[in-house]
Design a protein around this motif. Structure first.
Motif, PDB file in Angstrom:
ATOM      1  N   ARG A  58     102.639  79.941 -23.951  1.00 38.47           N
ATOM      2  CA  ARG A  58     102.530  78.363 -24.031  1.00 38.47           C
ATOM      3  C   ARG A  58     102.337  78.099 -25.765  1.00 38.47           C
ATOM      4  NH1 ARG A  58      97.449  77.393 -22.901  1.00 38.47           N
ATOM      5  NH2 ARG A  58      97.743  75.328 -22.427  1.00 38.47           N
ATOM      6  N   ILE A  59     103.544  77.325 -26.151  1.00 41.74           N
ATOM      7  CA  ILE A  59     103.831  76.908 -27.379  1.00 41.74           C
ATOM      8  C   ILE A  59     103.445  75.532 -27.951  1.00 41.74           C
ATOM      9  CG2 ILE A  59     105.464  77.090 -29.371  1.00 41.74           C
ATOM     10  CD1 ILE A  59     106.695  79.422 -28.138  1.00 41.74           C
ATOM     11  N   SER A  60     102.796  75.320 -28.839  1.00 49.67           N
ATOM     12  CA  SER A  60     102.475  73.650 -29.165  1.00 49.67           C
ATOM     13  C   SER A  60     103.296  73.086 -30.108  1.00 49.67           C
ATOM     14  CB  SER A  60     100.950  73.942 -29.817  1.00 49.67           C
ATOM     15  OG  SER A  60     101.075  74.425 -31.107  1.00 49.67           O
ATOM     16  N   HIS A  61     103.264  71.892 -30.151  1.00 52.86           N
ATOM     17  CA  HIS A  61     103.939  71.065 -30.977  1.00 52.86           C
ATOM     18  C   HIS A  61     103.462  71.459 -32.639  1.00 52.86           C
ATOM     19  CE1 HIS A  61     105.809  67.321 -28.911  1.00 52.86           C
ATOM     20  NE2 HIS A  61     105.164  68.077 -27.966  1.00 52.86           N
ATOM     21  N   ARG A  62     102.308  71.686 -32.990  1.00 49.06           N
ATOM     22  CA  ARG A  62     101.992  72.171 -34.269  1.00 49.06           C
ATOM     23  C   ARG A  62     102.746  73.298 -34.566  1.00 49.06           C
ATOM     24  NH1 ARG A  62      97.199  71.266 -36.538  1.00 49.06           N
ATOM     25  NH2 ARG A  62      96.306  70.942 -34.444  1.00 49.06           N
ATOM     26  N   SER A  63     103.005  74.324 -33.772  1.00 45.12           N
ATOM     27  CA  SER A  63     103.604  75.554 -34.100  1.00 45.12           C
ATOM     28  C   SER A  63     104.970  75.362 -34.261  1.00 45.12           C
ATOM     29  CB  SER A  63     103.665  76.603 -33.029  1.00 45.12           C
ATOM     30  OG  SER A  63     102.298  76.914 -32.917  1.00 45.12           O
ATOM     31  N   VAL A  64     105.735  74.668 -33.509  1.00 46.26           N
ATOM     32  CA  VAL A  64     107.283  74.148 -33.627  1.00 46.26           C
ATOM     33  C   VAL A  64     107.138  73.320 -34.838  1.00 46.26           C
ATOM     34  CG1 VAL A  64     109.009  72.941 -32.697  1.00 46.26           C
ATOM     35  CG2 VAL A  64     107.716  74.512 -31.259  1.00 46.26           C
ATOM     36  N   ARG A  65     106.397  72.460 -35.193  1.00 50.90           N
ATOM     37  CA  ARG A  65     106.847  71.505 -36.276  1.00 50.90           C
ATOM     38  C   ARG A  65     106.551  72.284 -37.359  1.00 50.90           C
ATOM     39  NH1 ARG A  65     105.990  65.839 -36.602  1.00 50.90           N
ATOM     40  NH2 ARG A  65     104.506  66.433 -38.455  1.00 50.90           N
ATOM     41  N   GLY A  66     105.564  73.224 -37.539  1.00 51.78           N
ATOM     42  CA  GLY A  66     105.441  74.170 -38.862  1.00 51.78           C
ATOM     43  C   GLY A  66     106.505  74.933 -39.200  1.00 51.78           C
ATOM     44  N   ARG A  67     107.308  75.403 -38.150  1.00 47.49           N
ATOM     45  CA  ARG A  67     108.393  76.277 -38.386  1.00 47.49           C
ATOM     46  C   ARG A  67     109.539  75.613 -38.723  1.00 47.49           C
ATOM     47  NH1 ARG A  67     112.767  78.258 -39.083  1.00 47.49           N
ATOM     48  NH2 ARG A  67     113.696  80.150 -38.148  1.00 47.49           N
ATOM     49  N   LEU A  68     109.881  74.250 -38.516  1.00 46.52           N
ATOM     50  CA  LEU A  68     110.894  73.285 -38.867  1.00 46.52           C
ATOM     51  C   LEU A  68     110.528  72.739 -40.393  1.00 46.52           C
ATOM     52  CD1 LEU A  68     111.436  71.153 -35.765  1.00 46.52           C
ATOM     53  CD2 LEU A  68     113.016  73.027 -36.453  1.00 46.52           C
ATOM     54  N   GLU A  69     109.315  72.570 -40.465  1.00 48.92           N
ATOM     55  CA  GLU A  69     108.926  71.865 -41.864  1.00 48.92           C
ATOM     56  C   GLU A  69     108.992  72.887 -42.764  1.00 48.92           C
ATOM     57  OE1 GLU A  69     108.298  68.870 -42.574  1.00 48.92           O
ATOM     58  OE2 GLU A  69     107.687  68.018 -40.761  1.00 48.92           O
ATOM     59  N   TRP A  70     108.759  74.220 -42.881  1.00 47.78           N
ATOM     60  CA  TRP A  70     109.017  75.354 -43.647  1.00 47.78           C
ATOM     61  C   TRP A  70     110.202  75.408 -44.090  1.00 47.78           C
ATOM     62  CZ3 TRP A  70     111.138  80.185 -41.626  1.00 47.78           C
ATOM     63  CH2 TRP A  70     111.268  81.239 -42.766  1.00 47.78           C
ATOM     64  N   MET A  71     111.000  75.675 -43.137  1.00 46.87           N
ATOM     65  CA  MET A  71     112.563  75.821 -43.366  1.00 46.87           C
ATOM     66  C   MET A  71     113.120  74.401 -44.365  1.00 46.87           C
ATOM     67  SD  MET A  71     113.964  78.689 -42.846  1.00 46.87           S
ATOM     68  CE  MET A  71     115.797  78.443 -42.558  1.00 46.87           C
ATOM     69  N   TRP A  72     112.665  73.227 -43.689  1.00 44.33           N
ATOM     70  CA  TRP A  72     113.332  72.181 -44.456  1.00 44.33           C
ATOM     71  C   TRP A  72     112.800  72.148 -45.760  1.00 44.33           C
ATOM     72  CZ3 TRP A  72     111.430  68.797 -39.695  1.00 44.33           C
ATOM     73  CH2 TRP A  72     112.530  68.761 -39.014  1.00 44.33           C
ATOM     74  N   GLN A  73     111.656  72.539 -46.044  1.00 43.61           N
ATOM     75  CA  GLN A  73     110.969  72.436 -47.334  1.00 43.61           C
ATOM     76  C   GLN A  73     111.570  73.537 -48.372  1.00 43.61           C
ATOM     77  OE1 GLN A  73     106.822  71.771 -47.579  1.00 43.61           O
ATOM     78  NE2 GLN A  73     106.691  72.618 -49.479  1.00 43.61           N
ATOM     79  N   ASP A  74     111.390  74.837 -47.818  1.00 36.23           N
ATOM     80  CA  ASP A  74     111.914  76.060 -48.515  1.00 36.23           C
ATOM     81  C   ASP A  74     113.223  76.364 -48.841  1.00 36.23           C
ATOM     82  OD1 ASP A  74     109.065  76.226 -48.796  1.00 36.23           O
ATOM     83  OD2 ASP A  74     108.916  78.320 -48.269  1.00 36.23           O
ATOM     84  N   HIS A  75     114.163  75.760 -47.856  1.00 41.62           N
ATOM     85  CA  HIS A  75     115.241  75.968 -47.709  1.00 41.62           C
ATOM     86  C   HIS A  75     116.075  74.770 -47.314  1.00 41.62           C
ATOM     87  CE1 HIS A  75     114.799  80.319 -48.185  1.00 41.62           C
ATOM     88  NE2 HIS A  75     113.789  80.200 -47.575  1.00 41.62           N
ATOM     89  N   PRO A  76     116.050  73.866 -48.216  1.00 43.57           N
ATOM     90  CA  PRO A  76     116.671  72.377 -47.704  1.00 43.57           C
ATOM     91  C   PRO A  76     118.092  72.706 -47.704  1.00 43.57           C
ATOM     92  CG  PRO A  76     115.893  72.464 -50.087  1.00 43.57           C
ATOM     93  CD  PRO A  76     115.622  73.865 -49.398  1.00 43.57           C
ATOM     94  N   PHE A  77     118.786  71.871 -46.861  1.00 35.52           N
ATOM     95  CA  PHE A  77     120.229  71.692 -46.336  1.00 35.52           C
ATOM     96  C   PHE A  77     120.960  71.321 -47.786  1.00 35.52           C
ATOM     97  CE2 PHE A  77     118.711  71.614 -42.221  1.00 35.52           C
ATOM     98  CZ  PHE A  77     119.304  72.487 -41.591  1.00 35.52           C
ATOM     99  N   PRO A  78     122.065  71.796 -48.080  1.00 34.36           N
ATOM    100  CA  PRO A  78     122.808  71.151 -49.313  1.00 34.36           C
ATOM    101  C   PRO A  78     123.880  70.473 -48.537  1.00 34.36           C
ATOM    102  CG  PRO A  78     123.695  73.507 -48.650  1.00 34.36           C
ATOM    103  CD  PRO A  78     122.457  73.192 -47.738  1.00 34.36           C
ATOM    104  N   GLU A  79     124.608  69.662 -49.447  1.00 36.01           N
ATOM    105  CA  GLU A  79     125.465  68.590 -48.731  1.00 36.01           C
ATOM    106  C   GLU A  79     126.607  69.239 -48.056  1.00 36.01           C
ATOM    107  OE1 GLU A  79     128.481  64.990 -50.715  1.00 36.01           O
ATOM    108  OE2 GLU A  79     127.122  66.241 -51.959  1.00 36.01           O
ATOM    109  N   ASN A  80     127.061  68.760 -47.241  1.00 38.68           N
ATOM    110  CA  ASN A  80     128.253  69.141 -46.344  1.00 38.68           C
ATOM    111  C   ASN A  80     127.738  70.390 -45.625  1.00 38.68           C
ATOM    112  OD1 ASN A  80     130.027  67.361 -47.176  1.00 38.68           O
ATOM    113  ND2 ASN A  80     130.561  68.718 -49.043  1.00 38.68           N
ATOM    114  N   ALA A  81     126.490  70.561 -45.265  1.00 39.95           N
ATOM    115  CA  ALA A  81     125.823  71.550 -44.382  1.00 39.95           C
ATOM    116  C   ALA A  81     126.412  71.687 -42.929  1.00 39.95           C
ATOM    117  CB  ALA A  81     124.427  71.899 -44.586  1.00 39.95           C
ATOM    118  N   VAL A  82     126.519  72.970 -42.149  1.00 43.51           N
ATOM    119  CA  VAL A  82     126.812  72.585 -40.908  1.00 43.51           C
ATOM    120  C   VAL A  82     125.773  73.659 -40.277  1.00 43.51           C
ATOM    121  CG1 VAL A  82     128.481  72.994 -39.203  1.00 43.51           C
ATOM    122  CG2 VAL A  82     129.024  71.826 -41.193  1.00 43.51           C
ATOM    123  N   LEU A  83     125.194  73.555 -39.255  1.00 40.02           N
ATOM    124  CA  LEU A  83     124.173  74.511 -38.713  1.00 40.02           C
ATOM    125  C   LEU A  83     124.963  75.197 -37.198  1.00 40.02           C
ATOM    126  CD1 LEU A  83     121.482  75.777 -38.554  1.00 40.02           C
ATOM    127  CD2 LEU A  83     120.789  73.819 -37.179  1.00 40.02           C
TER     128      LEU A  83
END
Length: 584
Positions: free
Chosen positions: A162-187
């Protein structure tokens, strides 16, 4: 300033770029406005069926735009979801549904495999009309359930985490902050929505205005098609297993000067040093992160930039804590160990899951003397002089197969329930960098491996299927009465691989196919119509077979054709057909 919720981030992108492409898949695209309206209409139908905060939705979908729309729809209702992968055996899916008791089923046509479940249904398909869901007055709190993810369990049944909103958000926020998407990024999106790492691919680019490309199954199985998709779609961000990275590097090395990703992250399995060194040669300007985590920590809790890997390193470290996690190395009594001393890795902090469905395995979650909740990973590790963490092995029988977690006890428990089987044991071996499972059984009478394989295939996912099933007189036990896996490995080695006597190639092409079959599976085909997968093959071995058949056929053999008819005679006929085409 309050951090925007996931839905608020999505709404911002819809408002700012309604006509921008949100998703691409097999030549089609979905804009932000289309995805918003699609998920909004699905959410309205879910709400009309009684779905809301505190509800659980069984979400059955192939990897594609519908899966993303389904996840957004569930989030819009304030509910949580149980992701169901159609590739998982139906029996296993039904057990998950029975154990979790979802309030509603949201399934693509043909994927609702739960006829006895008394719950309302909503079809997961594009909706061009109908009411849109109205935003709830209150968003789920951080400790609310986000999704349930099942993983292999030691008791013989998969465990729901059972995984919480807090856990998922933390994973997303970390990547967005430490490895921000450059221009013309494609995932790239290549993971099933049933996996713990899937929220990053499903939402990581989407909520930042970055187009996401959902890769087709053929593209993931076939390194040639995979490399072509990365090139054609100009994909910049990939989250891959080491095996997929190795295949992609091999193909990309043959395309010098081609497109190169910006960031590749590796997780779910051990990243070999050789793969890192090869990565530096092929993509010297691309960042390769080695990630560490598990289902119980909502994916990743540590990361290591492999550009730091020193010359002569024996292992690739998993790095330093991320996403608010705290990691420690402890002895069997739970005492912290100093740097350089090997012990069990413990994790605490926001990434921790809420626990297991039904409480099975809760002893893994432990509160220390300071009152802090930790998860005991079962991984053996140590801190290096520069404070980064290195994983050295396991303290139990858990293994990784093609990036998936596998408990050998689950395979054994499943085999013990097979007809005529009295006991079972399993071990793992490594061959050419690939983990292979060998299962052994004792039985009241002679039991064919093909019958046991069919029994397992109906109950276990493909990655848990043994490469070899061997009947033995008895299982060796240690002095404490437990299975001695080392002695079992020696016993099987002494028996040798069963040799087939019923197949005689009719020409040079069948001889060549049979030789490759034996090279990949360790034994020749038992008959002309034996199924490659019933003989111990799996998707990655089928890819290798397709690649190596190029010498026999004159050009590469399409993987899809092999999967459609995986027997010696059919594959040989396919090679002859290609040979004739090449001569015209």
């Amino acid at each position: 300033m309050t951090t925007p919720t996931l839905l608020e981030r999505f709404a911002e992108q819809v408002a700012a770029h309604p006509r921008a492409v949100a998703l691409r898949h097999t030549g089609t695209s979905v804009t932000y406005r289309e995805l918003d309206e699609w998920s909004g209409r699905l959410a309205a139908r879910l709400t009309a069926k009684g779905t809301g905060p505190g509800s659980l939705v069984a979400l059955a979908a192939q990897r594609g735009p519908a899966a993303v729309a389904g996840v957004l729809a569930v989030l819009k209702t304030g509910a949580a979801y149980l992701g169901l992968d159609p590739a998982i055996p139906v029996r296993r899916q039904r057990r998950m549904v029975e154990e979790t008791g979802p309030h509603c089923v949201l399934a693509e046509p043909g994927l609702d495999q739960f006829p006895t479940l008394d719950a309302p249904r909503v079809t997961l398909a594009p909706l061009a009309e109908g009411p849109l869901h109205q935003a709830p007055e209150q968003e789920p709190d951080e400790d609310a359930l986000f999704h349930i993810v099942y993983t292999s369990g030691t008791t013989g049944n998969p465990k729901g985490v059972r995984i919480s909103h807090r856990s998922v958000r933390g994973r997303l926020e970390w990547m967005w902050q430490d490895h921000p998407f450059p221009e013309n990024a494609v995932l790239a999106v290549q993971k099933s929505l049933a996996l713990v790492a899937s929220p990053w691919e499903l939402l990581g680019g989407l909520l930042k205005g970055v187009p996401s490309v959902v890769l087709a199954t053929d593209e993931l199985l076939d390194p040639v098609l995979f490399a072509a998709a990365v090139e054609q779609e100009r994909i910049t961000h990939l989250f891959l297993t080491p095996q997929l990275i190795a295949g992609l590097l091999q193909e990309s090395a043959e395309r010098p000067g081609g497109h190169r990703p910006v960031l590749v992250t590796s997780g779910a399995d051990t990243l070999p040093v050789d793969t890192v060194l090869r990565f530096r040669e092929v993509w010297p300007d691309t960042t390769l992160l080695n990630l560490y985590g598990m289902t119980e920590t909502a994916s990743n809790v540590a990361a290591y930039d492999t550009a730091r890997l020193p010359a002569g390193a024996e292992r690739v470290p998993v790095g330093s804590p991320v996403a608010g996690a705290s990691l420690s190395v402890r002895d069997r009594l739970g005492r912290r160990l100093p740097a350089g001393v090997t012990g069990e890795v413990w994790v605490c902090g926001p990434p921790l899951a809420l626990g297991y469905v039904g409480g099975d395995g809760e002893d893994r979650f432990i509160t220390d003397d300071a009152g802090v909740l930790h998860y005991r990973t079962g991984d053996r590790g140590r801190r290096l002089p520069d404070s980064v963490l290195e994983i050295t092995g396991r303290a139990d029988n858990q293994i990784k197969v093609r990036g998936y977690r596998v408990e050998l006890e689950e395979i054994e428990a499943t085999l013990r329930k097979a007809p005529d089987v009295t006991d079972a044991g399993a071990y793992a071996e490594n061959e050419d960098g690939e983990t292979r499972i060998v299962a052994c059984v004792t039985a009241g009478e002679e039991t064919g491996a093909a019958a046991l394989r069919a029994y397992l295939r109906d109950r276990l996912p493909d990655y848990m299927m043994p490469a070899r099933i061997q009947q033995v007189p008895q299982l060796p036990l240690s002095t404490n009465g437990k299975l001695d896996r080392t002695a079992l490995r020696a016993l099987v080695a002494g028996i040798g691989q069963e040799r087939a006597a019923g197949f005689a190639p009719s020409d040079a092409t069948e001889t060549a196919v049979a030789a490759l079959w034996q090279e990949l599976l360790g034994a020749p085909p038992a008959s002309a119509d034996q199924n490659f997968f019933d003989a111990g093959g799996h998707s990655l071995l089928a890819v290798r077979l397709a690649n190596r058949l190029a010498t026999t056929a004159g050009r590469r053999v399409p993987l899809r054709r092999i999967l459609g008819a995986p027997t010696v005679t059919a594959i040989a006929a396919l090679c002859r057909e290609i040979q004739q085409e090449e001569q015209i």
